[in-house]
Design a protein around this motif. Structure first.
Motif, PDB file in Angstrom:
ATOM      1  N   ALA A 195       0.046 -35.072 -13.267  1.00 25.52           N
ATOM      2  CA  ALA A 195       1.159 -34.249 -13.765  1.00 25.52           C
ATOM      3  C   ALA A 195       1.135 -34.187 -15.289  1.00 25.52           C
ATOM      4  CB  ALA A 195       2.488 -34.824 -13.279  1.00 25.52           C
ATOM      5  N   PHE A 196       0.806 -35.310 -15.913  1.00 24.67           N
ATOM      6  CA  PHE A 196       0.730 -35.330 -17.385  1.00 24.67           C
ATOM      7  C   PHE A 196      -0.387 -34.417 -17.877  1.00 24.67           C
ATOM      8  CE2 PHE A 196      -0.766 -36.863 -21.467  1.00 24.67           C
ATOM      9  CZ  PHE A 196       0.413 -37.033 -22.168  1.00 24.67           C
ATOM     10  N   ALA A 197      -1.558 -34.504 -17.247  1.00 25.90           N
ATOM     11  CA  ALA A 197      -2.699 -33.664 -17.637  1.00 25.90           C
ATOM     12  C   ALA A 197      -2.363 -32.181 -17.476  1.00 25.90           C
ATOM     13  CB  ALA A 197      -3.919 -34.024 -16.802  1.00 25.90           C
ATOM     14  N   ARG A 198      -1.668 -31.869 -16.378  1.00 23.12           N
ATOM     15  CA  ARG A 198      -1.292 -30.465 -16.145  1.00 23.12           C
ATOM     16  C   ARG A 198      -0.375 -29.958 -17.251  1.00 23.12           C
ATOM     17  NH1 ARG A 198       2.445 -28.412 -11.033  1.00 23.12           N
ATOM     18  NH2 ARG A 198       2.647 -26.255 -11.706  1.00 23.12           N
ATOM     19  N   GLU A 199       0.639 -30.748 -17.602  1.00 20.96           N
ATOM     20  CA  GLU A 199       1.586 -30.347 -18.643  1.00 20.96           C
ATOM     21  C   GLU A 199       0.894 -30.264 -20.004  1.00 20.96           C
ATOM     22  OE1 GLU A 199       5.255 -29.067 -20.023  1.00 20.96           O
ATOM     23  OE2 GLU A 199       4.669 -29.491 -17.955  1.00 20.96           O
ATOM     24  N   SER A 231       7.423 -36.936 -15.102  1.00 21.58           N
ATOM     25  CA  SER A 231       7.910 -37.791 -14.010  1.00 21.58           C
ATOM     26  C   SER A 231       8.461 -36.949 -12.862  1.00 21.58           C
ATOM     27  CB  SER A 231       9.001 -38.727 -14.549  1.00 21.58           C
ATOM     28  OG  SER A 231       9.471 -39.570 -13.536  1.00 21.58           O
ATOM     29  N   SER A 232       9.196 -35.881 -13.212  1.00 23.16           N
ATOM     30  CA  SER A 232       9.743 -34.994 -12.191  1.00 23.16           C
ATOM     31  C   SER A 232       8.631 -34.273 -11.437  1.00 23.16           C
ATOM     32  CB  SER A 232      10.692 -33.982 -12.842  1.00 23.16           C
ATOM     33  OG  SER A 232      11.144 -33.033 -11.912  1.00 23.16           O
ATOM     34  N   GLN A 233       7.616 -33.804 -12.175  1.00 26.09           N
ATOM     35  CA  GLN A 233       6.510 -33.082 -11.551  1.00 26.09           C
ATOM     36  C   GLN A 233       5.670 -33.990 -10.661  1.00 26.09           C
ATOM     37  OE1 GLN A 233       5.824 -29.801 -11.605  1.00 26.09           O
ATOM     38  NE2 GLN A 233       7.669 -29.442 -12.824  1.00 26.09           N
ATOM     39  N   SER A 234       5.478 -35.240 -11.101  1.00 23.92           N
ATOM     40  CA  SER A 234       4.663 -36.173 -10.317  1.00 23.92           C
ATOM     41  C   SER A 234       5.317 -36.482  -8.980  1.00 23.92           C
ATOM     42  CB  SER A 234       4.418 -37.464 -11.095  1.00 23.92           C
ATOM     43  OG  SER A 234       5.630 -38.167 -11.311  1.00 23.92           O
ATOM     44  N   GLY A 235       6.658 -36.450  -8.966  1.00 23.64           N
ATOM     45  CA  GLY A 235       7.383 -36.702  -7.719  1.00 23.64           C
ATOM     46  C   GLY A 235       7.206 -35.605  -6.696  1.00 23.64           C
ATOM     47  N   LYS A 236       6.731 -34.451  -7.127  1.00 19.92           N
ATOM     48  CA  LYS A 236       6.535 -33.315  -6.229  1.00 19.92           C
ATOM     49  C   LYS A 236       5.111 -33.236  -5.667  1.00 19.92           C
ATOM     50  CE  LYS A 236       9.949 -30.561  -8.785  1.00 19.92           C
ATOM     51  NZ  LYS A 236      10.172 -29.326  -9.587  1.00 19.92           N
ATOM     52  N   LEU A 237       4.282 -34.238  -6.021  1.00 19.44           N
ATOM     53  CA  LEU A 237       2.894 -34.201  -5.581  1.00 19.44           C
ATOM     54  C   LEU A 237       2.689 -34.874  -4.223  1.00 19.44           C
ATOM     55  CD1 LEU A 237       0.981 -34.754  -8.943  1.00 19.44           C
ATOM     56  CD2 LEU A 237       1.366 -32.630  -7.700  1.00 19.44           C
ATOM     57  N   GLY A 238       3.759 -34.975  -3.485  1.00 18.73           N
ATOM     58  CA  GLY A 238       3.682 -35.386  -2.078  1.00 18.73           C
ATOM     59  C   GLY A 238       3.199 -36.797  -1.848  1.00 18.73           C
ATOM     60  N   LEU A 294       8.388 -36.054 -26.635  1.00 23.14           N
ATOM     61  CA  LEU A 294       7.430 -36.163 -25.539  1.00 23.14           C
ATOM     62  C   LEU A 294       8.092 -35.804 -24.210  1.00 23.14           C
ATOM     63  CD1 LEU A 294       4.462 -36.959 -25.153  1.00 23.14           C
ATOM     64  CD2 LEU A 294       5.225 -39.303 -24.703  1.00 23.14           C
ATOM     65  N   TYR A 295       7.329 -35.154 -23.344  1.00 23.58           N
ATOM     66  CA  TYR A 295       7.889 -34.603 -22.110  1.00 23.58           C
ATOM     67  C   TYR A 295       7.686 -35.523 -20.899  1.00 23.58           C
ATOM     68  CZ  TYR A 295       3.105 -32.900 -22.809  1.00 23.58           C
ATOM     69  OH  TYR A 295       1.776 -32.800 -23.130  1.00 23.58           O
ATOM     70  N   LEU A 296       7.861 -36.830 -21.080  1.00 22.82           N
ATOM     71  CA  LEU A 296       7.640 -37.769 -19.983  1.00 22.82           C
ATOM     72  C   LEU A 296       8.609 -37.541 -18.823  1.00 22.82           C
ATOM     73  CD1 LEU A 296       6.864 -41.116 -21.842  1.00 22.82           C
ATOM     74  CD2 LEU A 296       5.268 -39.492 -20.811  1.00 22.82           C
ATOM     75  N   ASP A 297       9.845 -37.104 -19.139  1.00 22.89           N
ATOM     76  CA  ASP A 297      10.808 -36.845 -18.072  1.00 22.89           C
ATOM     77  C   ASP A 297      10.353 -35.680 -17.197  1.00 22.89           C
ATOM     78  OD1 ASP A 297      11.127 -35.180 -20.276  1.00 22.89           O
ATOM     79  OD2 ASP A 297      13.247 -34.810 -19.880  1.00 22.89           O
TER      80      ASP A 297
END
Length: 544
Positions: free
Chosen positions: A268-272, A250-257, A244-247
């Protein structure tokens, strides 16, 4: 009656072609054995001989091998085959090749249920395309658990399709779907998506009752009791959590300002997830690129022949079960971090086969069955020639090293010499299981060493290291400060031991194993402690 016999003859011809493509030179191609195949074979051999797996554990629910806790059904069903044929490439691949062959008539029956009021040509052509598809042939010729799982899953789908005739088939389908979870890890997620939705559909249309659903739940739970018993252990979830790509999420969610984590993480999970989901219905991946993993793909070929793209495209229907299968079978693959895995998505070959058969029916209605049938047969013959070149020639030679070609020869070197061997693991996959497989290492000896690897318990300990000491060999990193002072043979690939190192440590090359393309797979160097000690300027504790 004559028409029925003609259809049967054509079906038998298709099955015969499919069986030939799956069994021809099965022990020779793929050229070598990949580590999971060796683990399957050796564990089946170990259970056959001792009743215990490689770690000395009796009939595990999941096999701990490599700390991956793989599904057990393929191993258990391989035991009588190894008893019959001995431990070999053929015996460990036989079950997959047989499963692949048996799936052909099952696909035929599934297509009949979907196209029951339409032309028989579409059903036969769809079956032919399945029988010669590069995707299914590839996974039928290796000891892939997913291919056994596909056979069981296809039987379950056939049973569900027959529920409208008799509701007892619903219970059979549930039972088979539960059994499939012991065949391949991805299939553990399929029932969670498929069963609730399809059961509700059947109840709504009065094919089954709520009571039937309750009985089905009971059957499902009973079959899964061994898995439920270890549900709280790391073994149950280790495979899924590792994929699972939770890491990444988590990294992508941190970039959502400025968005709070509670909102950013789901987005971020839905996007991935949807990016992964779409990749499994992307024609480029299916018909042209295929799998990026060189061990799981055929040179110059996609999963299907490119000429089938129009039939696949025009074959999508607003059929409830077809759409449900597409979604249910994509979800497990879309939850894994790999961008496109033909192995995890193997079950998609069922709905894709249905779509292609619908596509044949569509074009038959437009241009006539003679043109479509003739064209499909002609292209199929040409495709088999391309497949022969790509798989039986190019793949057999170009991908030999990737499939661990050379271990059989290395095992013969170890068997024929009295010296101790150190097999360097810095650049090669875990070699101990491959050597144990080829050397037919006595399971009791293997178990004695392997069980020392378990520190916290069979299902609790996820650690895995490549150090093994069996027979007259060790698998580990070469210790240049000590190993050159002992009488032994150091083995590595072409880059593990340089010519400079060989000269510096007075190593003598004693053997070289090359692949089909004349590339060096393994090199063996014999140490010369006496000469090495003479060259040492200062007293060394390893020199007497």
């Amino acid at each position: 009656m004559k028409l029925r016999n003609t259809k049967l003859v054509w079906l038998l011809i298709i099955i015969g072609i499919g069986a030939f493509l799956r069994f021809y030179k099965l022990s020779e191609i793929p050229s070598g054995v990949y580590v999971d195949e060796a683990a399957i074979g050796y564990n089946a051999y170990s259970i056959l001989e001792t009743g215990r797996d490689e770690f000395g554990f009796s009939f595990p629910v999941f096999l701990r091998s490599f700390g991956a806790f793989s599904s057990p059904l393929y191993v258990y069903l391989s035991i009588p085959l190894i008893k019959l044929f001995g431990l070999s490439e053929f015996s460990i691949r036989f079950l997959s090749a047989l499963s692949g062959t048996l799936t052909i008539p099952i696909i035929y029956l599934i297509l009949q249920r979907f196209l029951k009021k339409r032309s028989e040509q579409s059903v036969l052509l769809g079956t032919l395309v399945f029988a010669i598809s590069p995707w299914h042939i590839f996974f039928s010729r290796g000891a892939f658990e997913a291919n056994l799982g596909l056979l069981i899953l296809s039987l379950a789908i056939l049973a569900f399709l027959s529920t409208r005739r008799n509701k007892k088939y619903y219970l059979i389908g549930v039972f088979l779907l539960a059994i499939s979870t012991y065949a391949y890890h991805s299939l553990r997620l399929v029932p969670a998506v498929f069963l609730p939705v399809y059961s509700l559909f059947l109840v709504k249309n009065k094919y089954i009752s709520i009571k039937d659903v309750a009985v089905a739940v009971g059957i499902f739970v009973i079959v899964l009791m061994p898995q439920i018993a270890i549900m709280t252990t790391p073994a149950f979830s280790s495979r899924a959590s590792g994929l699972l790509y939770l890491d990444i999420v988590s990294s992508q969610s941190g970039k959502l300002g400025l968005l709070p984590e509670v909102v950013a993480f789901p987005l971020a999970f839905a996007r991935e997830f949807f990016a992964q989901f779409i990749s499994y219905v992307n024609p480029k991946n299916i018909f042209f690129l295929g799998d990026s993993d060189l061990q799981r793909s055929i040179p110059t070929m996609g999963l299907y022949y490119s000429w089938l793209l129009p039939f696949w495209f025009f074959g999508l229907r607003k059929n409830f079960l077809l759409v449900l299968m597409l979604v249910s079978f994509i979800v497990p693959a879309a939850l894994a971090r790999d961008p496109f895995s033909s192995l995890r998505a193997l079950s998609l070959i069922i709905p894709f086969s249905i779509m292609i058969a619908f596509g044949f029916e569509y074009f038959i209605s437009k241009v006539g069955h003679k043109i479509v049938t003739g064209g499909v047969i002609l292209f199929s013959l040409a495709s088999m020639l391309f497949l022969w070149r790509a798989y039986f020639v190019l793949f057999a030679h170009e991908r030999a090293a990737i499939w661990n070609y050379g271990y059989s020869e290395l095992a013969e070197e170890i068997k024929s010499r009295d010296e101790h061997f150190v097999i360097d693991t810095s650049r090669i996959k875990p070699p101990h299981i491959l050597l144990a497989f080829y050397l037919r290492n006595p399971p009791k000896d293997y178990q004695e060493f392997a069980k020392t690897k378990i520190k916290a318990g069979y299902y609790e300990d996820l650690d895995f290291d490549t150090y093994y000491k069996l027979r007259n060999f060790e698998t580990r990193l070469i210790n240049w400060e000590e190993d050159v002072y002992r009488e032994q043979i150091l083995v590595g690939d072409s880059l593990s031991i340089s010519s400079e190192q060989a000269a510096e440590h007075f190593l003598d090359k004693v053997f070289e194993i090359k692949g089909p393309l004349n590339e060096i797979i393994f090199v063996g160097f014999k140490t010369n402690p006496e000469e090495k000690c003479k060259s040492v300027k200062f007293l060394n504790k390893n020199c007497k």
